[in-house]
Write a protein that holds these residues in place. Sequence first.
Motif, PDB file in Angstrom:
ATOM      1  N   VAL A   1      -1.787  -5.133  -2.156  1.00  0.00           N
ATOM      2  CA  VAL A   1      -1.210  -4.300  -3.214  1.00  0.00           C
ATOM      3  C   VAL A   1      -0.509  -3.092  -2.608  1.00  0.00           C
ATOM      4  O   VAL A   1       0.593  -2.706  -3.037  1.00  0.00           O
ATOM      5  CB  VAL A   1      -2.302  -3.855  -4.206  1.00  0.00           C
ATOM      6  N   VAL A   2      -1.131  -2.497  -1.600  1.00  0.00           N
ATOM      7  CA  VAL A   2      -0.528  -1.348  -0.906  1.00  0.00           C
ATOM      8  C   VAL A   2       0.794  -1.757  -0.272  1.00  0.00           C
ATOM      9  O   VAL A   2       1.809  -1.048  -0.377  1.00  0.00           O
ATOM     10  CB  VAL A   2      -1.498  -0.808   0.170  1.00  0.00           C
ATOM     11  N   LYS A   3       0.774  -2.894   0.386  1.00  0.00           N
ATOM     12  CA  LYS A   3       1.978  -3.392   1.049  1.00  0.00           C
ATOM     13  C   LYS A   3       3.100  -3.633   0.049  1.00  0.00           C
ATOM     14  O   LYS A   3       4.265  -3.299   0.288  1.00  0.00           O
ATOM     15  CB  LYS A   3       1.650  -4.698   1.786  1.00  0.00           C
ATOM     16  N   GLU A   4       2.754  -4.191  -1.117  1.00  0.00           N
ATOM     17  CA  GLU A   4       3.757  -4.458  -2.148  1.00  0.00           C
ATOM     18  C   GLU A   4       4.370  -3.168  -2.672  1.00  0.00           C
ATOM     19  O   GLU A   4       5.583  -3.071  -2.879  1.00  0.00           O
ATOM     20  CB  GLU A   4       3.138  -5.245  -3.300  1.00  0.00           C
ATOM     21  N   ALA A   5       3.534  -2.156  -2.903  1.00  0.00           N
ATOM     22  CA  ALA A   5       4.045  -0.863  -3.367  1.00  0.00           C
ATOM     23  C   ALA A   5       5.054  -0.298  -2.373  1.00  0.00           C
ATOM     24  O   ALA A   5       6.120   0.211  -2.768  1.00  0.00           O
ATOM     25  CB  ALA A   5       2.886   0.117  -3.565  1.00  0.00           C
ATOM     26  N   TYR A   6       4.745  -0.421  -1.100  1.00  0.00           N
ATOM     27  CA  TYR A   6       5.612   0.103  -0.041  1.00  0.00           C
ATOM     28  C   TYR A   6       6.910  -0.703   0.063  1.00  0.00           C
ATOM     29  O   TYR A   6       8.011  -0.129   0.114  1.00  0.00           O
ATOM     30  CB  TYR A   6       4.849   0.076   1.284  1.00  0.00           C
ATOM     31  N   VAL A   7       6.795  -2.004   0.076  1.00  0.00           N
ATOM     32  CA  VAL A   7       7.971  -2.873   0.226  1.00  0.00           C
ATOM     33  C   VAL A   7       8.934  -2.697  -0.952  1.00  0.00           C
ATOM     34  O   VAL A   7      10.162  -2.785  -0.774  1.00  0.00           O
ATOM     35  CB  VAL A   7       7.525  -4.355   0.350  1.00  0.00           C
TER      36      VAL A   7
ATOM     37  N   GLU B   1      -6.577  -4.192  -8.367  1.00  0.00           N
ATOM     38  CA  GLU B   1      -5.907  -5.501  -8.399  1.00  0.00           C
ATOM     39  C   GLU B   1      -5.259  -5.820  -9.745  1.00  0.00           C
ATOM     40  O   GLU B   1      -4.660  -6.881  -9.911  1.00  0.00           O
ATOM     41  CB  GLU B   1      -6.906  -6.599  -8.038  1.00  0.00           C
ATOM     42  N   ILE B   2      -5.323  -4.865 -10.699  1.00  0.00           N
ATOM     43  CA  ILE B   2      -4.744  -5.132 -12.026  1.00  0.00           C
ATOM     44  C   ILE B   2      -3.700  -4.081 -12.412  1.00  0.00           C
ATOM     45  O   ILE B   2      -2.520  -4.390 -12.595  1.00  0.00           O
ATOM     46  CB  ILE B   2      -5.851  -5.178 -13.108  1.00  0.00           C
ATOM     47  N   VAL B   3      -4.129  -2.824 -12.550  1.00  0.00           N
ATOM     48  CA  VAL B   3      -3.242  -1.774 -13.059  1.00  0.00           C
ATOM     49  C   VAL B   3      -2.163  -1.403 -12.038  1.00  0.00           C
ATOM     50  O   VAL B   3      -0.982  -1.274 -12.399  1.00  0.00           O
ATOM     51  CB  VAL B   3      -4.061  -0.533 -13.473  1.00  0.00           C
TER      52      VAL B   3
ATOM     53  N   ASP C   1      -5.878   3.430 -11.316  1.00  0.00           N
ATOM     54  CA  ASP C   1      -7.104   2.673 -11.071  1.00  0.00           C
ATOM     55  C   ASP C   1      -7.336   1.691 -12.217  1.00  0.00           C
ATOM     56  O   ASP C   1      -6.617   1.693 -13.220  1.00  0.00           O
ATOM     57  CB  ASP C   1      -8.293   3.620 -10.901  1.00  0.00           C
ATOM     58  N   SER C   2      -8.362   0.859 -12.093  1.00  0.00           N
ATOM     59  CA  SER C   2      -8.544  -0.281 -12.999  1.00  0.00           C
ATOM     60  C   SER C   2      -8.795   0.093 -14.450  1.00  0.00           C
ATOM     61  O   SER C   2      -8.604  -0.731 -15.351  1.00  0.00           O
ATOM     62  CB  SER C   2      -9.697  -1.156 -12.489  1.00  0.00           C
TER      63      SER C   2
ATOM     64  N   GLU D   1     -10.112   2.404  -0.955  1.00  0.00           N
ATOM     65  CA  GLU D   1      -9.571   1.334  -1.782  1.00  0.00           C
ATOM     66  C   GLU D   1      -8.434   0.591  -1.078  1.00  0.00           C
ATOM     67  O   GLU D   1      -8.205  -0.590  -1.328  1.00  0.00           O
ATOM     68  CB  GLU D   1      -9.089   1.889  -3.127  1.00  0.00           C
ATOM     69  N   VAL D   2      -7.732   1.281  -0.207  1.00  0.00           N
ATOM     70  CA  VAL D   2      -6.664   0.641   0.569  1.00  0.00           C
ATOM     71  C   VAL D   2      -7.224  -0.522   1.374  1.00  0.00           C
ATOM     72  O   VAL D   2      -6.609  -1.594   1.481  1.00  0.00           O
ATOM     73  CB  VAL D   2      -5.986   1.671   1.501  1.00  0.00           C
ATOM     74  N   LYS D   3      -8.410  -0.325   1.924  1.00  0.00           N
ATOM     75  CA  LYS D   3      -9.039  -1.388   2.724  1.00  0.00           C
ATOM     76  C   LYS D   3      -9.415  -2.599   1.869  1.00  0.00           C
ATOM     77  O   LYS D   3      -9.458  -3.723   2.371  1.00  0.00           O
ATOM     78  CB  LYS D   3     -10.270  -0.832   3.435  1.00  0.00           C
ATOM     79  N   LYS D   4      -9.663  -2.365   0.580  1.00  0.00           N
ATOM     80  CA  LYS D   4     -10.032  -3.476  -0.309  1.00  0.00           C
ATOM     81  C   LYS D   4      -8.807  -4.272  -0.770  1.00  0.00           C
ATOM     82  O   LYS D   4      -8.876  -5.478  -0.977  1.00  0.00           O
ATOM     83  CB  LYS D   4     -10.773  -2.942  -1.536  1.00  0.00           C
ATOM     84  N   TYR D   5      -7.697  -3.573  -0.968  1.00  0.00           N
ATOM     85  CA  TYR D   5      -6.522  -4.210  -1.555  1.00  0.00           C
ATOM     86  C   TYR D   5      -5.265  -3.953  -0.711  1.00  0.00           C
ATOM     87  O   TYR D   5      -4.278  -3.382  -1.198  1.00  0.00           O
ATOM     88  CB  TYR D   5      -6.303  -3.702  -2.988  1.00  0.00           C
ATOM     89  N   PRO D   6      -5.256  -4.354   0.535  1.00  0.00           N
ATOM     90  CA  PRO D   6      -4.101  -4.079   1.405  1.00  0.00           C
ATOM     91  C   PRO D   6      -2.811  -4.738   0.919  1.00  0.00           C
ATOM     92  O   PRO D   6      -1.719  -4.175   1.105  1.00  0.00           O
ATOM     93  CB  PRO D   6      -4.544  -4.649   2.756  1.00  0.00           C
TER      94      PRO D   6
END
Length: 430
Positions: free
Chosen positions: A283-289, A251-253, A393-394, A276-281
């Motif tokens: 962030v994953v979505k933002e990387a993709y978009v 959620e940071i780096v 990672d963090s 980790e994808v399940k924890k921070y979906p």
Amino acid sequence: MYKQRIMTLILCLVFFTVTLACQSEKIPPAEKTQPQENASHPKEEKPPQTAYLDEVMARAQKGMTSDSPYNVLNSSMKQVKAEWGEPDQVDKVGFGYYATYKNKNVVLGFNELGQVFDIRSYAKDLRTVTVKEAEEAFGEPMDIRMVNDEYIYVYKLNESIELKLIIPKNMKGIDHISVFNSQRKIVNKHTDDEYKLDIKGKSNQLTAQAWGKMQNWREQIVQFSNEHENVYTNGPNKKMVALTFDDGPDEIVTPAIIDILNEYKVKGNFFFLGSEVKKYPDVVKEAYVKGNLVLSHSYNHVDLTSLSKEKIQAEVDQAGNAIQAVIGQEPAILRTPYGETNDKVASIAEQEGYSIVLWSIDTLDWSQKESSNIVNNVIENVRNGDIILMHSDSEKTETAKALPLIIEALQEQNFEIVDLETLLGVKAYQ
């Protein structure tokens, strides 16, 4: 007197019966049972299905299918086109090509040199063959794979040729067969005169023993990628490089890196862990978009080479499913944890539809973590086609700090920063 007549009559009947029996025994058995020719005992022949499968196997052992005059040993597309004409369509798959001849029910795989390495037959007769009949004719397969809802029964016929039966889940019969020459396909993996890079990057935090072990691994994995069609350590000899980030999201780096890439208008490649994808979906979505590639780094970050086949498949599938649940697409590129890869892992990755992409520059941001060393490991070593390894990672705040300096230095040297799909010519998603 009456009794004498009765006894005489009985004796006569007995004599007559015995006489007939004796005469009957003199009749040859063949005369008694001789049937008309082919009336009830025709000559024993193989069932049509068995005869057909025998022909399929006999042709496959020669590198051929029953409905094509070509083979995977010495046929070329030049020969095919001269006799069959131009194909209905040609599809590029990795560094290979597949030519479809619809009216022949045949698809031919060939490499850059035009050598045919795969012949796929879609003959209608195959669809009447059940799995049980195939196993009775061919025996137990060397391997049974599951790819995109299709079972693939693999029969290794010699050092280079395999016969594959492709059986969709929703069909009782065989959809098509493939006669495949693995040695011919490998010829075509690397273009640009076998352009291979050694792996660069150093850290003053490693012991002599650890450094020696790393150097040995680097040499071995480069050689391994040379020998495996779906394993890559660098791209072609062009003024392009790829920035890759392992072990996120967090959620940071990871969000910081996404913002930096977006600011400089370049694409990154994120190898995310399924757990980790399940924890921070989000962030994953933002990387993709934002236009970056969202790829797989397994589910739990374990050494895949130490696992059974079933557990390797589970690691790959679970990570792919976690990513697909967020972005709507399953990745087609995998980076194995620690880079540890062997024949079993490479084979299973291919079955699951993945290319394995490692690296040619290791920034060692996990060892000597200061940003200056991370930058130097890139700028002092960069070459055409480099794949650059970093982490998101963090704990990798220094990596985020180094990233703008790396991008600016690369652009000053006129390197184009691209995604792996562009660099390698492989699909990013399935």
